[in-house]
Design a protein around this motif. Sequence first.
Motif, PDB file in Angstrom:
ATOM      1  N   PHE A  44      -3.016  39.599 -38.802  1.00 45.12           N
ATOM      2  CA  PHE A  44      -2.115  40.357 -37.910  1.00 45.12           C
ATOM      3  C   PHE A  44      -2.717  41.838 -37.668  1.00 45.12           C
ATOM      4  N   HIS A  45      -2.861  42.507 -38.643  1.00 49.04           N
ATOM      5  CA  HIS A  45      -3.351  43.746 -38.685  1.00 49.04           C
ATOM      6  C   HIS A  45      -4.926  43.832 -38.126  1.00 49.04           C
ATOM      7  N   LYS A  46      -5.643  42.903 -38.201  1.00 46.36           N
ATOM      8  CA  LYS A  46      -6.908  42.847 -37.414  1.00 46.36           C
ATOM      9  C   LYS A  46      -6.659  43.000 -36.074  1.00 46.36           C
ATOM     10  N   LEU A  47      -5.596  41.990 -35.503  1.00 42.31           N
ATOM     11  CA  LEU A  47      -5.307  41.816 -34.206  1.00 42.31           C
ATOM     12  C   LEU A  47      -4.810  43.025 -33.737  1.00 42.31           C
ATOM     13  N   MET A  48      -4.005  43.878 -34.506  1.00 45.06           N
ATOM     14  CA  MET A  48      -3.266  45.184 -34.103  1.00 45.06           C
ATOM     15  C   MET A  48      -4.297  45.984 -33.322  1.00 45.06           C
ATOM     16  N   LYS A  49      -5.500  46.040 -33.691  1.00 50.83           N
ATOM     17  CA  LYS A  49      -6.773  46.742 -33.318  1.00 50.83           C
ATOM     18  C   LYS A  49      -7.237  46.491 -31.978  1.00 50.83           C
ATOM     19  N   ARG A  50      -6.767  45.341 -31.588  1.00 48.51           N
ATOM     20  CA  ARG A  50      -7.247  44.804 -30.195  1.00 48.51           C
ATOM     21  C   ARG A  50      -6.059  45.205 -29.126  1.00 48.51           C
ATOM     22  N   PRO A  51      -6.338  45.072 -27.956  1.00 47.35           N
ATOM     23  CA  PRO A  51      -5.315  45.117 -26.969  1.00 47.35           C
ATOM     24  C   PRO A  51      -4.580  44.055 -26.989  1.00 47.35           C
ATOM     25  N   ASP A  52      -3.296  44.047 -26.366  1.00 52.91           N
ATOM     26  CA  ASP A  52      -2.559  42.698 -26.623  1.00 52.91           C
ATOM     27  C   ASP A  52      -2.919  42.020 -25.341  1.00 52.91           C
ATOM     28  N   ILE A  53      -2.650  40.662 -25.017  1.00 56.23           N
ATOM     29  CA  ILE A  53      -3.233  39.729 -24.360  1.00 56.23           C
ATOM     30  C   ILE A  53      -3.163  40.247 -22.959  1.00 56.23           C
ATOM     31  N   ASP A  54      -1.929  40.723 -22.507  1.00 56.79           N
ATOM     32  CA  ASP A  54      -1.626  41.274 -21.156  1.00 56.79           C
ATOM     33  C   ASP A  54      -2.825  42.109 -20.645  1.00 56.79           C
ATOM     34  N   GLN A  55      -3.150  43.303 -21.699  1.00 53.68           N
ATOM     35  CA  GLN A  55      -4.072  44.411 -21.271  1.00 53.68           C
ATOM     36  C   GLN A  55      -5.322  43.662 -21.277  1.00 53.68           C
TER      37      GLN A  55
END
Length: 202
Positions: A44-55
């Motif tokens: 989850f923390h790795k994905l927090m470094k990415r934009p969300d899916i809408d962005q």
Amino acid sequence: MKANRHLMKRTLALTAVACIALTASACGPDVPPETTVDQKTEQFHKLMKRPDIDQAMATYDEMYGKLRSQLTATVPSLKWRQTDDVSGSGCGNNFPAVNADLRTYDAVERGLPNWVAEGKIPDEQWEAAQKVADTLLRFYGFDSGPVVVKNQPSDHYVTFHAPDGSEVTFGTAVNTGLTVRIGCHLTADAKKRGTPAAPPTY
């Protein structure tokens, strides 16, 4: 004969003791180590470094439109039409723990609509068209590619990949096609929450 049997029993006993003293991998099948890291939180923390899916979708949709326009500027015969709608799914093997035991996915992938132009790109223009795609996609982070899948007369197909697992395919044969598959990103709600969702209670 009795002495030999006694010696054999003693040898077997000593071997068993030695095996117990050694690691499991030395005397039997490998035993995987216990997991000490909370995989759900880590992923989850790795994905927090990415934009969300809408962005991510907004950025890649912008890229997609520019790509079609620039390819048409290079090959004016290309007239694009959309052939399907946005598709989606939960994230696959790269981040399997994030969605584990959840009723609603926190981490998702999206496929943007496929676009097709009737007719093929002439062989003498393919290299220039591929260069246009490569230059634009690198600007948007697709630093792996083009990977040549097929390169034959009147039949060309390449893919481009980004660090977030996104993929662009570009090919021409009877017709010319483009696809964009967006890699794993958190939903906007999950990223706003900032922590993994708790499993539902039944």
